[in-house]
Design a protein around this motif. Structure first.
Motif, short mmCIF file in Angstrom:
data_model
loop_
_atom_site.label_atom_id
_atom_site.label_comp_id
_atom_site.label_asym_id
_atom_site.label_seq_id
_atom_site.Cartn_x
_atom_site.Cartn_y
_atom_site.Cartn_z
N ARG A 65 -29.54 -62.19 -67.76
CA ARG A 65 -30.64 -61.28 -68.05
C ARG A 65 -31.66 -62.00 -68.93
O ARG A 65 -31.31 -62.80 -69.78
CB ARG A 65 -30.16 -60.04 -68.79
CG ARG A 65 -29.14 -59.23 -68.03
CD ARG A 65 -29.81 -58.45 -66.93
NE ARG A 65 -28.85 -57.57 -66.27
CZ ARG A 65 -28.58 -57.62 -64.98
NH1 ARG A 65 -29.18 -58.46 -64.20
NH2 ARG A 65 -27.71 -56.80 -64.46
N GLY A 67 -34.18 -60.09 -70.50
CA GLY A 67 -34.56 -59.15 -71.54
C GLY A 67 -36.03 -58.76 -71.51
O GLY A 67 -36.64 -58.55 -72.55
N GLU A 69 -39.05 -56.38 -69.07
CA GLU A 69 -39.36 -55.47 -67.97
C GLU A 69 -40.68 -55.95 -67.38
O GLU A 69 -41.63 -56.23 -68.11
CB GLU A 69 -39.46 -54.04 -68.47
CG GLU A 69 -38.13 -53.52 -68.99
CD GLU A 69 -38.23 -52.14 -69.58
OE1 GLU A 69 -39.10 -51.35 -69.13
OE2 GLU A 69 -37.46 -51.84 -70.50
N ALA A 115 -36.73 -61.26 -60.48
CA ALA A 115 -35.38 -60.70 -60.55
C ALA A 115 -34.38 -61.58 -59.80
O ALA A 115 -33.27 -61.84 -60.28
CB ALA A 115 -35.37 -59.28 -59.98
N ALA A 119 -31.32 -63.72 -61.51
CA ALA A 119 -29.96 -63.47 -61.03
C ALA A 119 -29.26 -64.76 -60.64
O ALA A 119 -28.03 -64.87 -60.75
CB ALA A 119 -29.99 -62.50 -59.86
N PRO A 145 -31.30 -67.43 -70.74
CA PRO A 145 -30.85 -66.12 -70.27
C PRO A 145 -29.47 -65.80 -70.82
O PRO A 145 -28.62 -66.67 -70.95
CB PRO A 145 -30.82 -66.28 -68.74
CG PRO A 145 -31.78 -67.37 -68.46
CD PRO A 145 -31.65 -68.31 -69.63
N VAL A 148 -25.62 -58.96 -70.54
CA VAL A 148 -25.61 -57.63 -71.14
C VAL A 148 -24.16 -57.19 -71.25
O VAL A 148 -23.41 -57.26 -70.29
CB VAL A 148 -26.42 -56.63 -70.27
CG1 VAL A 148 -26.33 -55.24 -70.85
CG2 VAL A 148 -27.85 -57.08 -70.16
#
Length: 149
Positions: A65, A67, A69, A115, A119, A145, A148
């Motif tokens: 992730r 972090g 948006e 995204a 990933a 990265p 979570v």
């Protein structure tokens, strides 16, 4: 009245919950829910490895992730709309309004591209971000990265 009080006492103590749960969810569904929650032992052929040795429980894959948006803008890239604090994006220096153009050398044309790139990253490995700030200047930032939990 004594029967009602006994029933309430059993339900409150947890004795009647299994019967109520089996009635509401069905015995197969209840067993599946318990197995997914990790509160029931797994049985059957898939419960053991070769020659009857117990196998390790299935683990969810670890996903990196950043972090942040992001959303799609009018131009190529992923526009940062929020940065989670603390987080890898805030540590790297990302701020709302930045547009991510590349993630570890891979071009980012949309939020979906970002995204997918995140990933594919491995948590804990440094990546290079190419960013266009609000003023129009481009910069390279380094991010790590995380996961979570």
């Amino acid at each position: 009245m004594l029967g009602t009080l006994t029933g309430v006492a059993l339900v409150l103590s947890g004795v009647g919950l299994g019967a109520v749960g089996a009635t509401l969810a069905g015995t197969g569904a209840l067993a599946e829910l318990k197995r997914q929650a990790g509160t029931a032992p797994v049985s059957g052929p898939s419960a053991s490895g070769p020659r009857g040795t117990p196998s390790a429980p299935a683990r969810a894959p670890v996903v990196a992730r950043l972090g942040v948006e992001v959303a799609d803008g009018r131009r190529p890239g992923a526009r940062v709309v929020a940065v989670h604090m603390p987080g890898p994006g805030s540590s790297a220096g990302l701020v709302p309004g930045d547009v991510l153009l590349a993630f570890d050398g891979r071009r980012v044309d949309s939020a979906a591209d970002l995204a997918r790139a995140v990933a594919r990253a491995r948590p804990g490995d440094e990546v290079t971000l190419t960013v266009r700030h609000r003023g129009g200047d481009r910069r390279r930032l380094t991010a790590v990265p995380g996961i979570v939990t």
